[in-house]
Design an enzyme around this catalytic site. Sequence first.
Site, mmCIF file in Angstrom:
data_model
loop_
_atom_site.group_PDB
_atom_site.id
_atom_site.type_symbol
_atom_site.label_atom_id
_atom_site.label_comp_id
_atom_site.label_asym_id
_atom_site.label_seq_id
_atom_site.Cartn_x
_atom_site.Cartn_y
_atom_site.Cartn_z
ATOM 1 N N ASP A 59 0.875 -1.164 0.000
ATOM 2 C CA ASP A 59 0.000 0.000 0.000
ATOM 3 C C ASP A 59 0.919 1.222 0.000
ATOM 4 O O ASP A 59 2.096 1.137 0.361
ATOM 5 C CB ASP A 59 -0.951 0.007 1.209
ATOM 6 C CG ASP A 59 -2.152 0.934 0.972
ATOM 7 O OD1 ASP A 59 -2.083 1.786 0.053
ATOM 8 O OD2 ASP A 59 -3.151 0.822 1.701
HETATM 9 C C1 BGC Z 1 -4.938 3.410 0.074
HETATM 10 C C2 BGC Z 1 -5.019 2.454 -1.101
HETATM 11 C C3 BGC Z 1 -4.814 3.183 -2.379
HETATM 12 C C4 BGC Z 1 -3.468 3.888 -2.326
HETATM 13 C C5 BGC Z 1 -3.151 4.685 -3.566
HETATM 14 C C6 BGC Z 1 -3.674 4.229 0.034
HETATM 15 O O1 BGC Z 1 -3.711 5.235 0.985
HETATM 16 O O2 BGC Z 1 -4.986 2.680 1.280
HETATM 17 O O3 BGC Z 1 -6.262 1.798 -1.088
HETATM 18 O O4 BGC Z 1 -4.887 2.318 -3.456
HETATM 19 O O5 BGC Z 1 -3.463 4.793 -1.232
HETATM 20 O O6 BGC Z 1 -3.941 5.809 -3.620
#
Ligand code: BGC
Length: 760
Positions: free
Chosen positions: A234
């Site tokens: 993530d």
């Molecule tokens: C979120 C993800 C997301 C990623 C990119 C993170 O903060 O938890 O779900 O895909 O950011 O935006």
Amino acid sequence: MGPTDSPHTDLAAISGLTLEEKASLGSGASFWRTKAVGDIPDVVVSDGPHGLRKQEEKGDHLGMGGSLPATCFPPAAGLGQTWDTDLVHRVGEALGDECQAAGVHVLLGPGVNIKRSPLGGRSFEYYSEDPLISGSMGAAWINGIQSRGVGASLKHFALNNQEDDRMRSSSDVDPRPMREIYLRAFERAVRDSQPWTVMCSYNRVNGVLVSQNAFLLAEVLVGEWDYEGLVVSDWGAVADRPASTGAGLDLQMPADGGLSDAAVVDAVKAGELDEAAVDRAAARVAGLAARAHAAARPDATFDVDAHHELAREAAARSIVLLRNDAVDGAPLLPLAGTGSIAVVGEQARTPRFQGGGSSHVNPTRLDVPLDEVVAAAPGAQVTFAAGWAASMEPDQALVDEAVAAASAADVCVLFLGLTDGIESEGYDRTDLSLPADQLALLAAVTAAQPRTVVVLTHGSVVDVAPLAGVPAILDAALLGQGGGKAIADVLLGAVNPSGRLTETVPLRLADTPAYLCFPGEHSHVRYGEGLFVGMRWYDAREMEVAFPFGHGLSYTTFRTEGLSLAADDAGLTATVTVTNTGDRAGREVVQAYVGLPGSAYQRAVRTLGGFASVDLEAGASATVEIRIENRDLEVWDPRVDHFVLEPGAYSVWVGASSRDLPLEGSVELAGETVLLPLTLESTLKEVLADPVAGAGITDALPFAKGMAESGNDDASLGADMAEMMGAIPVGRLLGFAPGSDPAAVKQGLVDLLEKANAAH
Ligand code: BGC
């Protein structure tokens, strides 16, 4: 499967690269792009999940700014309520086409985390409290998008069930709930759809950051589930890239200016990280790039109108008719033929159709409920009053205006719901209440107009106690850009609602399973409710709920009858006949729940085993088969560290919700008896239950004779004594044993246990 023998681990592509080049493949070039190295091209990724959030890379380093227009389908909280995997597959296909048109190789979704508590701020991005629903929907979404040559990113793996302290908090969970609840949806999605990427979550699990958790990323995901793709972090989940690479993470996102690449190179040179792990990660990035570019269609376009229609269809199918009581002798809904309708509530003209945070899509169009009600009810006089202000400040003038409009009309449609500030990625809710100004409006409007329908907007459950006197409630969850028309169509009867709850609506927050241990403290959250998540909790504790899991009404009625059950090697099939007994066409979602009374394991009373749906014209009947797979009935046995299908007579209930189960049957499953090695610490009862040891125990330990005789009517050993003695480890019984040679008795016992173990 080993770490490098997946078909998508491209070792050949990296064979000529230096260590530095291989390390650099393992982190992003920017927020949304991997690096191009040598002949290996870059890969473009974007959020997700319910629409494409493609940003211009140059202008936005935090990834949170505006994005290109894209179809906003219902977020998972809505889409899950369709209980329709074919529809979810079609949404996945459409998303794939939009990604192809935008040059995006991987869409960051779906999210299949379990809704452990309704307070979870990101609940709107998840499907259900139930692993079968979550896993089935997730797999359908992935199969849909990947059928269009665009990769998915199954997220957030794993046990990321709250937003509070999400980057540090440890989800402290026992093996059974981990396997049977929280990993199960991921396992199904991996096994049934092989997502191109899996996104590791921010949190820790049992103390170890998931981004460096070899148990989850290597042992379980690859070793047990045969995962063939790439593991991406993530965004910002990596704290120690060498540790992550060693544990099974392949790609750190987003870019960090090469800092972590250098750390990986240094760690290899210092002998702290095996270069083979760097190779594996780089080869998986190369494998992803290869399949992304092989499937890319640079000239692709998509049909904006057709996708908007699909968004409407999905939205309509997501709506759950929670209540439709009779007023003046007839159910209040649908409203077709009503002379005048007062539409009240700010969200009728300013719809809230998705949640906040990284999943926020810039829609190509937006159906406004008020306009759609006007269009769908051409003969009716439709008035509007905002009733409450977007600022959420109580405003008596707005309430007065709404009351006047409601009382002047034949019926009032009152839009209530959570607002953007209440539900978002990044933080959790603290209560289940609707905003106070809306509650004041509700009381005033319903006092003035008993014929009031409430349309509820939310990403996770709200306290419905204040709606006790409202005759009709539509649960409109979050519906995406087509929600306005979908709501109007259901209100007016052009669509017969068929959605079903994927989350139990409790009577109050204090009733919820994780109430006493959410969101934890000091960066630890104990999953103290164990297996009893969602309906499992309310059923085991025999609690009343406001609306049970699986609930949803229709404008017609159905009769489900004639349950028959047939078992085979992989599971069982429940067959029923469903008849539409009402006067209009409709869709029934038939649900099968399974339990094992008298199980040797702690179990829920029943769990969802399978579901199917059928569209029926008025008066028509159809045979419906519901498949229940053994893998969903298995329990994780921590004593042997694997799933076990317990032998026994399973109860199967079929009906229209988890608490409306008119049909019950039973089916015998052979299963697998777990034979643990017998030791001197095995109880007399356990030894007696073993075919070999049980037969020999009276010779080895004459004392046990009374136990072995059926009925225990030995004069010297009554039933109560037998029960008590049965609980004593046989090694300890030696102290009770008569005889002149205790050592020989012990040896005889040890020999017997060994003989029994050899026969296992
Ligand atoms: C979120 C993800 C997301 C990623 C990119 C993170 O903060 O938890 O779900 O895909 O950011 O935006």
